[in-house]
Motif scaffolding. Structure first.
Motif, PDB file in Angstrom:
ATOM      1  N   PHE A   1      -8.440  72.038 -42.544  1.00  0.00           N
ATOM      2  CA  PHE A   1      -8.400  70.571 -42.448  1.00  0.00           C
ATOM      3  C   PHE A   1      -7.194  70.124 -41.616  1.00  0.00           C
ATOM      4  O   PHE A   1      -7.312  69.257 -40.745  1.00  0.00           O
ATOM      5  CB  PHE A   1      -8.296  69.935 -43.846  1.00  0.00           C
ATOM      6  N   GLU A   2      -6.042  70.715 -41.901  1.00  0.00           N
ATOM      7  CA  GLU A   2      -4.802  70.315 -41.218  1.00  0.00           C
ATOM      8  C   GLU A   2      -4.758  70.847 -39.779  1.00  0.00           C
ATOM      9  O   GLU A   2      -4.394  70.123 -38.857  1.00  0.00           O
ATOM     10  CB  GLU A   2      -3.585  70.793 -42.014  1.00  0.00           C
ATOM     11  N   GLN A   3      -5.135  72.100 -39.632  1.00  0.00           N
ATOM     12  CA  GLN A   3      -5.082  72.749 -38.315  1.00  0.00           C
ATOM     13  C   GLN A   3      -5.972  72.037 -37.300  1.00  0.00           C
ATOM     14  O   GLN A   3      -5.586  71.840 -36.143  1.00  0.00           O
ATOM     15  CB  GLN A   3      -5.527  74.207 -38.473  1.00  0.00           C
ATOM     16  N   GLU A   4      -7.177  71.640 -37.748  1.00  0.00           N
ATOM     17  CA  GLU A   4      -8.139  71.024 -36.828  1.00  0.00           C
ATOM     18  C   GLU A   4      -8.176  69.500 -36.914  1.00  0.00           C
ATOM     19  O   GLU A   4      -8.977  68.864 -36.256  1.00  0.00           O
ATOM     20  CB  GLU A   4      -9.540  71.594 -37.086  1.00  0.00           C
ATOM     21  N   GLN A   5      -7.312  68.930 -37.772  1.00  0.00           N
ATOM     22  CA  GLN A   5      -7.225  67.474 -37.934  1.00  0.00           C
ATOM     23  C   GLN A   5      -8.581  66.859 -38.324  1.00  0.00           C
ATOM     24  O   GLN A   5      -9.064  65.893 -37.719  1.00  0.00           O
ATOM     25  CB  GLN A   5      -6.660  66.821 -36.667  1.00  0.00           C
ATOM     26  N   VAL A   6      -9.173  67.443 -39.355  1.00  0.00           N
ATOM     27  CA  VAL A   6     -10.474  66.986 -39.868  1.00  0.00           C
ATOM     28  C   VAL A   6     -10.335  65.564 -40.429  1.00  0.00           C
ATOM     29  O   VAL A   6      -9.395  65.259 -41.159  1.00  0.00           O
ATOM     30  CB  VAL A   6     -10.979  67.952 -40.974  1.00  0.00           C
ATOM     31  N   THR A   7     -11.282  64.696 -40.050  1.00  0.00           N
ATOM     32  CA  THR A   7     -11.270  63.306 -40.539  1.00  0.00           C
ATOM     33  C   THR A   7     -12.301  63.080 -41.646  1.00  0.00           C
ATOM     34  O   THR A   7     -12.136  62.209 -42.487  1.00  0.00           O
ATOM     35  CB  THR A   7     -11.580  62.318 -39.404  1.00  0.00           C
ATOM     36  N   PHE A   8     -13.371  63.878 -41.634  1.00  0.00           N
ATOM     37  CA  PHE A   8     -14.501  63.621 -42.532  1.00  0.00           C
ATOM     38  C   PHE A   8     -15.102  64.939 -42.999  1.00  0.00           C
ATOM     39  O   PHE A   8     -15.178  65.906 -42.238  1.00  0.00           O
ATOM     40  CB  PHE A   8     -15.542  62.791 -41.787  1.00  0.00           C
ATOM     41  N   SER A   9     -15.512  64.989 -44.271  1.00  0.00           N
ATOM     42  CA  SER A   9     -16.134  66.197 -44.803  1.00  0.00           C
ATOM     43  C   SER A   9     -17.216  65.823 -45.808  1.00  0.00           C
ATOM     44  O   SER A   9     -17.373  64.647 -46.154  1.00  0.00           O
ATOM     45  CB  SER A   9     -15.079  67.091 -45.449  1.00  0.00           C
ATOM     46  N   ALA A  10     -17.959  66.825 -46.257  1.00  0.00           N
ATOM     47  CA  ALA A  10     -19.035  66.609 -47.222  1.00  0.00           C
ATOM     48  C   ALA A  10     -19.202  67.854 -48.072  1.00  0.00           C
ATOM     49  O   ALA A  10     -19.138  68.974 -47.560  1.00  0.00           O
ATOM     50  CB  ALA A  10     -20.344  66.295 -46.487  1.00  0.00           C
ATOM     51  N   GLY A  11     -19.420  67.644 -49.383  1.00  0.00           N
ATOM     52  CA  GLY A  11     -19.602  68.795 -50.262  1.00  0.00           C
ATOM     53  C   GLY A  11     -19.838  68.372 -51.702  1.00  0.00           C
ATOM     54  O   GLY A  11     -19.806  67.180 -52.031  1.00  0.00           O
ATOM     55  N   VAL A  12     -20.064  69.368 -52.550  1.00  0.00           N
ATOM     56  CA  VAL A  12     -20.324  69.118 -53.973  1.00  0.00           C
ATOM     57  C   VAL A  12     -18.981  68.989 -54.705  1.00  0.00           C
ATOM     58  O   VAL A  12     -17.947  69.433 -54.205  1.00  0.00           O
ATOM     59  CB  VAL A  12     -21.177  70.248 -54.603  1.00  0.00           C
ATOM     60  N   PRO A  13     -18.971  68.363 -55.902  1.00  0.00           N
ATOM     61  CA  PRO A  13     -17.705  68.133 -56.621  1.00  0.00           C
ATOM     62  C   PRO A  13     -16.852  69.378 -56.847  1.00  0.00           C
ATOM     63  O   PRO A  13     -15.627  69.310 -56.776  1.00  0.00           O
ATOM     64  CB  PRO A  13     -18.178  67.541 -57.961  1.00  0.00           C
ATOM     65  N   THR A  14     -17.488  70.527 -57.100  1.00  0.00           N
ATOM     66  CA  THR A  14     -16.742  71.768 -57.385  1.00  0.00           C
ATOM     67  C   THR A  14     -15.752  72.099 -56.270  1.00  0.00           C
ATOM     68  O   THR A  14     -14.631  72.537 -56.526  1.00  0.00           O
ATOM     69  CB  THR A  14     -17.733  72.947 -57.535  1.00  0.00           C
ATOM     70  N   VAL A  15     -16.187  71.899 -55.034  1.00  0.00           N
ATOM     71  CA  VAL A  15     -15.344  72.212 -53.875  1.00  0.00           C
ATOM     72  C   VAL A  15     -14.114  71.313 -53.856  1.00  0.00           C
ATOM     73  O   VAL A  15     -12.992  71.777 -53.629  1.00  0.00           O
ATOM     74  CB  VAL A  15     -16.165  72.029 -52.578  1.00  0.00           C
ATOM     75  N   TRP A  16     -14.326  70.030 -54.120  1.00  0.00           N
ATOM     76  CA  TRP A  16     -13.198  69.083 -54.079  1.00  0.00           C
ATOM     77  C   TRP A  16     -12.224  69.344 -55.221  1.00  0.00           C
ATOM     78  O   TRP A  16     -11.021  69.103 -55.075  1.00  0.00           O
ATOM     79  CB  TRP A  16     -13.711  67.640 -54.096  1.00  0.00           C
ATOM     80  N   LEU A  17     -12.735  69.855 -56.325  1.00  0.00           N
ATOM     81  CA  LEU A  17     -11.862  70.205 -57.446  1.00  0.00           C
ATOM     82  C   LEU A  17     -10.871  71.286 -57.010  1.00  0.00           C
ATOM     83  O   LEU A  17      -9.670  71.187 -57.255  1.00  0.00           O
ATOM     84  CB  LEU A  17     -12.713  70.688 -58.628  1.00  0.00           C
ATOM     85  N   GLY A  18     -11.376  72.309 -56.336  1.00  0.00           N
ATOM     86  CA  GLY A  18     -10.525  73.403 -55.843  1.00  0.00           C
ATOM     87  C   GLY A  18      -9.510  72.920 -54.819  1.00  0.00           C
ATOM     88  O   GLY A  18      -8.343  73.316 -54.850  1.00  0.00           O
ATOM     89  N   LEU A  19      -9.967  72.034 -53.919  1.00  0.00           N
ATOM     90  CA  LEU A  19      -9.078  71.504 -52.884  1.00  0.00           C
ATOM     91  C   LEU A  19      -8.007  70.605 -53.502  1.00  0.00           C
ATOM     92  O   LEU A  19      -6.821  70.701 -53.155  1.00  0.00           O
ATOM     93  CB  LEU A  19      -9.904  70.727 -51.846  1.00  0.00           C
ATOM     94  N   LEU A  20      -8.409  69.759 -54.462  1.00  0.00           N
ATOM     95  CA  LEU A  20      -7.457  68.875 -55.139  1.00  0.00           C
ATOM     96  C   LEU A  20      -6.391  69.671 -55.891  1.00  0.00           C
ATOM     97  O   LEU A  20      -5.200  69.340 -55.844  1.00  0.00           O
ATOM     98  CB  LEU A  20      -8.198  67.953 -56.118  1.00  0.00           C
ATOM     99  N   GLN A  21      -6.826  70.728 -56.587  1.00  0.00           N
ATOM    100  CA  GLN A  21      -5.875  71.555 -57.343  1.00  0.00           C
ATOM    101  C   GLN A  21      -4.821  72.157 -56.409  1.00  0.00           C
ATOM    102  O   GLN A  21      -3.633  72.186 -56.726  1.00  0.00           O
ATOM    103  CB  GLN A  21      -6.619  72.664 -58.097  1.00  0.00           C
ATOM    104  N   HIS A  22      -5.272  72.601 -55.224  1.00  0.00           N
ATOM    105  CA  HIS A  22      -4.344  73.198 -54.253  1.00  0.00           C
ATOM    106  C   HIS A  22      -3.374  72.152 -53.710  1.00  0.00           C
ATOM    107  O   HIS A  22      -2.156  72.389 -53.649  1.00  0.00           O
ATOM    108  CB  HIS A  22      -5.120  73.838 -53.098  1.00  0.00           C
ATOM    109  N   VAL A  23      -3.916  70.985 -53.343  1.00  0.00           N
ATOM    110  CA  VAL A  23      -3.089  69.932 -52.745  1.00  0.00           C
ATOM    111  C   VAL A  23      -2.089  69.375 -53.763  1.00  0.00           C
ATOM    112  O   VAL A  23      -0.884  69.277 -53.490  1.00  0.00           O
ATOM    113  CB  VAL A  23      -3.989  68.806 -52.164  1.00  0.00           C
ATOM    114  N   GLN A  24      -2.589  69.034 -54.964  1.00  0.00           N
ATOM    115  CA  GLN A  24      -1.717  68.456 -55.988  1.00  0.00           C
ATOM    116  C   GLN A  24      -0.709  69.479 -56.517  1.00  0.00           C
ATOM    117  O   GLN A  24       0.468  69.161 -56.722  1.00  0.00           O
ATOM    118  CB  GLN A  24      -2.560  67.897 -57.139  1.00  0.00           C
ATOM    119  N   GLY A  25      -1.180  70.719 -56.707  1.00  0.00           N
ATOM    120  CA  GLY A  25      -0.315  71.770 -57.251  1.00  0.00           C
ATOM    121  C   GLY A  25       0.833  72.148 -56.338  1.00  0.00           C
ATOM    122  O   GLY A  25       1.862  72.644 -56.789  1.00  0.00           O
ATOM    123  N   ASN A  26       0.651  71.910 -55.026  1.00  0.00           N
ATOM    124  CA  ASN A  26       1.687  72.282 -54.060  1.00  0.00           C
ATOM    125  C   ASN A  26       2.378  71.069 -53.436  1.00  0.00           C
ATOM    126  O   ASN A  26       3.108  71.202 -52.447  1.00  0.00           O
ATOM    127  CB  ASN A  26       1.083  73.168 -52.959  1.00  0.00           C
TER     128      ASN A  26
END
Length: 541
Positions: A266-291
Motif C-alpha cells: 500500500f505504501e510502496q505503490e501509494q494505493v488509494t483504493f482497495s476492496a476485500g472481505v472484513p477478515t483482511v482488514w482486521l489483519g491490516l488494522l492489527q498491523h497498523v494499530q499495533g505498530n
C-alpha cells in the motif's frame, strides 16, 4: 412501426476494455507481487500484447470459442492476461477457488469440462492431487517462466512463459455476439454440488460500467487500486475489468495477504483504493494499530463478502479511510448494492450517518430489487418489514450452467437473503433463509457439516449453526445429540471431520445437548438454536 436509431452497432466485448486501456492508458503501471517472490512491473500496453499472444497460443493448442479454460491462481499480471486472452478469443475463463476441498475442485473442473487449467506454483501439490480425477483436462499450465519450472512433477506440465514466447502477437481480437459466454464462476454454500454462473461479454461490460460509478466503487484514472478480494472470488468483484476501463494503476498482492505485506505494498505503490472481505482488514488494522503506523495515500475501501462490523468501519475512518459497504452474489456478477450517503444526509449527526453506512446500501443502476413475504407479495420499503430479497437485471443470472430448470420466480432471482429496505432504498440484510455460515467471506454449508457428523456411529442428531468470531465473523458450531448409551468426545468428533471436508470447514467447537428443537414437519429449528447460542463464546475466539 418503430423508428430505429442510426447509431453504430458495436458489440460490448471484454477485449474492448483491454484495447482501450492499451491505447489510451498504455504506460499506466500494473504492479504484481509474484509467487516467485519479487515485484513485477509492466503496463497496459504490454499486458494487451501478452494477452493477444496467449490467445494465439491457445488457438495453436486447438482451443475453440466456447471452450472452458480453468485457473487456480492468485491476483497477478499473468492471471489478468488469462482473463483477457481467454475471453477475448471467445473462450470461457473459469476461475476456480483453490480453498475448496480437492474433491469439490475436481467436481467443478469436470462439470465445467475445462480443456486446460492454468495454475500458480503454490498450487502444484493441489494439481498433482486432483489431476488424475480430471480426465478431460488436456493440459496443466504452470504460470511461471522456464527457470521456475519444477525439476520433476507427477503431472506433465506446460510452461506459461514458453507459450507466450512462442507467439509473435500478430493476433487480432475477433468480433462476435456480445451475448457470447465470457467467464464462469461456481457458487458453493447451498445444498448439493457447487453451481456455475455463466457470464456474458455484455453482462460483464455493463457490470464494469455500473461498478465504476461515483456512488459505487468510484474508480478513476487518478486512482491506484489494489484488489485484495481474490480473482477467484466472483472475478475479484469485477475490478480486473473496471480498473482498466477507467485506466487506473493496478496493484496485485499475489499470495501474501497478511497485514504487514499488504501495508508495505500500500505504501510502496501509494494505493488509494482497495476492496476485500472484513477478515483482511482486521489483519491490516492489527498491523497498523499495533505498530503505530498511518496510511499516506489509502483513503477509500469497499468491504463486502460479509457484513463489516461497525467497530471496523470506525477504526478505518479514524485512519482516514472511508468505507463503502457493498453487497452482491456470484449470481449477480456480483455487485448489487453499495452504501454511500445522499446529499440530504450531510447535516445528520455522525451516529445517524453511521447507521446508514452500516447498511448494505442502495442498488447500482442495472439492478432492481424487492422484498416479498411467504406468499410472494411485495412488502413496503419502510425499513421495518423484512422479507425474502429478490433481484433482476442484465448482470443477474437466468439459469445455472448446465442446469435446465431456471431458479427465477416470476422473472426475479431469489437471493436466499432476508432483508429490509427503507424509504430511501437502503437495503439491510437481516438473516439468511438458507443456513449457510460465512467465515471470512467464504461460505460454509451447514448441511454438509451436519451430514458428516450424522455419519459418526455415536451421533443421533447434529445441527450446525454459526457462532460469532471476532476475526472470521462467523465460524461453525456443532450441536449434537448422542445416541442412547453411546459416547464420543468433542476431540473425537472434530477428528472425524479430517479428510471429509476442507480443513477450514471443520467446526470450531462441539456442544452436546439432550435434544434439538424441531418443527411440526420434523425440520430442525435453526432459528431457535441460534437464539439459544447467540452469546456462545468459541474457544478459538
Amino acid at each position: 412501426m418503430a423508428l430505429m436509431g442510426q447509431m453504430m452497432s458495436a458489440p460490448l466485448l471484454i477485449s474492448s476494455i483491454i484495447k482501450h486501456a492499451a491505447r489510451y492508458y498504455g504506460d499506466t503501471e500494473i504492479v504484481s507481487r509474484r509467487t516467485e517472490g519479487d515485484i513485477h512491473r509492466y503496463n497496459y500496453r504490454e499486458c494487451e500484447l501478452r494477452s493477444r499472444k496467449l490467445a494465439q497460443a491457445l488457438a495453436a493448442l486447438g482451443v475453440q470459442q466456447g471452450d472452458r479454460i480453468g485457473t487456480l491462481a492468485w491476483n497477478g499480471y499473468r492471471h489478468l492476461e488469462i482473463y483477457y486472452g481467454v475471453s477475448g478469443m471467445g473462450a470461457v475463463c473459469h476461475t476456480i477457488n483453490p480453498r475448496l476441498f480437492p474433491e469439490q475442485i475436481a467436481y467443478i473442473i469436470n462439470h465445467a469440462e475445462d480443456g486446460y487449467v492454468f495454475f500458480d506454483l503454490t498450487f502444484l501439490p493441489l494439481v498433482e492431487g486432483v489431476a488424475a480425477h480430471c480426465p478431460k483436462v488436456k493440459g496443466w499450465v504452470l504460470m511461471s517462466d522456464r527457470a521456475h519450472m519444477p525439476a520433476e512433477s507427477k503431472v506433465p506440465l506446460l510452461c506459461y512463459e514458453d507459450l507466450i514466447d512462442g507467439q509473435d502477437g500478430g493476433y487480432t481480437w475477433p468480433t462476435f455476439d456480445e451475448n457470447t459466454a465470457s467467464s464462469l464462476c461456481y457458487t458453493s454454500g447451498t445444498t448439493g454440488n457447487p453451481k456455475g454462473a455463466l457470464y456474458s461479454h455484455r453482462s460483464t461490460v455493463l457490470h464494469s460500467y455500473g461498478s465504476a460509478l461515483p456512488d459505487v466503487l468510484n474508480c478513476s484514472a487518478r486512482d491506484v487500486i489494489l484488489p485484495v478480494v481474490p480473482m477467484f472470488h466472483v472475478n475479484a468483484w469485477g475490478l480486473p475489468y473496471s480498473v482498466p476501463l477507467v485506466g487506473a494503476k493496478l496493484v496485485f498482492p499475489g499470495a501474501k495477504l497478511d497485514g504487514a505485506s499488504l501495508y508495505e505494498l500500500f505504501e510502496q505503490e501509494q494505493v488509494t483504493f482497495s476492496a476485500g472481505v472484513p477478515t483482511v482488514w482486521l489483519g491490516l488494522l492489527q498491523h497498523v494499530q499495533g505498530n503505530g503506523l498511518k496510511f499516506s495515500s489509502f483513503h477509500r475501501t469497499v468491504i463486502g463478502g460479509s457484513a463489516a462490523p461497525p467497530a471496523m468501519i470506525r477504526a478505518l475512518e479514524a485512519l482516514g479511510v472511508d468505507v463503502v459497504h457493498a453487497w452482491g452474489m456470484t449470481e449477480m456478477s456480483p455487485l448489487g448494492t453499495a452504501g454511500t450517503l445522499m446529499a440530504k444526509h450531510d447535516a445528520l449527526p455522525d451516529d445517524e450517518k453511521h447507521l446508514i453506512l452500516e447498511k448494505q446500501g442502495r442498488v447500482v443502476f442495472g439492478v432492481d430489487m424487492k422484498i416479498v413475504d411467504g406468499d410472494g407479495e411485495e412488502l413496503p420499503w419502510d425499513g421495518k418489514a423484512f422479507g425474502d430479497l429478490h433481484v433482476r437485471g442484465p448482470w443477474v443470472i437466468d439459469h445455472y450452467f448446465r442446469v435446465d430448470a431456471s431458479p427465477l420466480v416470476d422473472g426475479w432471482f431469489p437471493t436466499g437473503d432476508v432483508a429490509t429496505i427503507d424509504a430511501d432504498g437502503y437495503m439491510q440484510i437481516t438473516d439468511r433463509s438458507k443456513d449457510v455460515i460465512k467465515s471470512g467471506g467464504e461460505w460454509i454449508s451447514s448441511i454438509d457439516i451436519e451430514n458428516v457428523a450424522a455419519a459418526h456411529p455415536a451421533v443421533h442428531m447434529a445441527a450446525c449453526i454459526s457462532a460469532f468470531h471476532p476475526k472470521w465473523d462467523e465460524r461453525p458450531l456443532l450441536v449434537v445429540v448422542k445416541k442412547p448409551g453411546a459416547e464420543v468426545t468433542r476431540e473425537e468428533l472434530l477428528a472425524f471431520f479430517e479428510g471429509k471436508v476442507a480443513k477450514w470447514w471443520i467446526p470450531d467447537d462441539v456442544v452436546f445437548t439432550t435434544e434439538i428443537p424441531l418443527t411440526a414437519t420434523g425440520k430442525m429449528q435453526k432459528l431457535k438454536l441460534r437464539e439459544q447460542f447467540k452469546d456462545y463464546r468459541l474457544p478459538s475466539a
